[in-house]
Design an enzyme around this catalytic site. Sequence first.
Site, short mmCIF file in Angstrom:
data_model
loop_
_atom_site.label_atom_id
_atom_site.label_comp_id
_atom_site.label_asym_id
_atom_site.label_seq_id
_atom_site.Cartn_x
_atom_site.Cartn_y
_atom_site.Cartn_z
N CYS A 56 0.86 -1.18 0.00
CA CYS A 56 0.00 0.00 0.00
C CYS A 56 0.91 1.24 0.00
O CYS A 56 2.14 1.13 0.06
CB CYS A 56 -0.95 0.00 1.20
SG CYS A 56 -0.13 -0.27 2.79
N ASP A 93 -2.86 -2.40 -2.48
CA ASP A 93 -2.37 -1.35 -3.38
C ASP A 93 -3.09 -0.03 -3.16
O ASP A 93 -3.01 0.88 -4.00
CB ASP A 93 -2.44 -1.75 -4.87
CG ASP A 93 -1.63 -0.82 -5.77
OD1 ASP A 93 -0.56 -0.37 -5.33
OD2 ASP A 93 -2.07 -0.53 -6.90
N ASN A 110 -2.87 5.74 -10.35
CA ASN A 110 -2.91 5.66 -11.82
C ASN A 110 -3.95 4.68 -12.37
O ASN A 110 -3.84 4.26 -13.52
CB ASN A 110 -1.53 5.30 -12.40
CG ASN A 110 -0.57 6.47 -12.34
OD1 ASN A 110 -0.89 7.56 -12.81
ND2 ASN A 110 0.59 6.25 -11.74
#
Length: 304
Positions: free
Chosen positions: A33, A251, A256
């Site tokens: 993360c 994550d 993006n």
Amino acid sequence: MSAFTPDADWLHWHPSPKKPDFVPPAGAVDAHCHVFGPGDQFPFAPERKYTPCDASKDQLWALRDHLGFTRNVIVQATCHGADNRALVDALEHSGGLARGVATVRPDITDEELQALHAAGVRGVRFNFVKRLVDALPFDSLHTVAERIKPLGWHIVIYFEAQELPELYDFFTSLPTTVVVDHMGRPDVSQPVDGEEFQLFIRLLRENGNFWSKVSCPERLSQTGPDTYDDVVPFARHVVEHFPERVLWGTDWPHPNMKSHMPDDGALVDMIPRIAPTPELQQKLLVENPMRLYWPEEWEAQHGA
């Protein structure tokens, strides 16, 4: 107002992820993360390829608790370059419940490395995704690898599957434990037993120092949310064949992402589909990340 304006097409992280149906085992680690800024406190790097929204450590801790996890491994985001201050701040305010993966340059001093280690950094990340970097970091990676090896740190590498053939020999020359982000980003429209993915499997099979994160189905899937069915066979194959060398992470806050913003609770609910037994779940979420990021604590509890 934030000190930075996010990119016009930036997708903000999910404001209210579901409470997962899957309950992670006690002590579970979200092992991939990020934190972004906040930009007015920790400015984004001038050379960044994107400008994100803020995603603070306190918001990360709130997500951790909501999802039923205990610890985090925070990976330095490329938008911060080699300025690790936001990462270090998060680690120092984690109460020992977070470890970090930093970005460093070859000219970093021994004193700076020791300071990062004291804060909780246990690895460095190198990006080989050509669209995210100006140049591939071959020389700097080897230099840094020799510098960090005495600290017991590992290297995290991020690349895309079609680039592995040309990078294979270089990667296997690295002298430390190496963790691959997101299964090397396979093309999941190809078969699991196809040539491209099997090269990645060979990398893991023939190099016992290589680990894999079985994370980010939202980046790999062509069938889409919330089940990401086409990614499951790939991740399950890796977990079942290399159960001692796999990690999982959300994550968050999903930098993006362009197609959609995943629900982090739905991502957690994928875990029993890729690690179908309690034994595999324990290794994926507790034993493996603890051995890699909190080895002293793990050995004190379980013996070396």
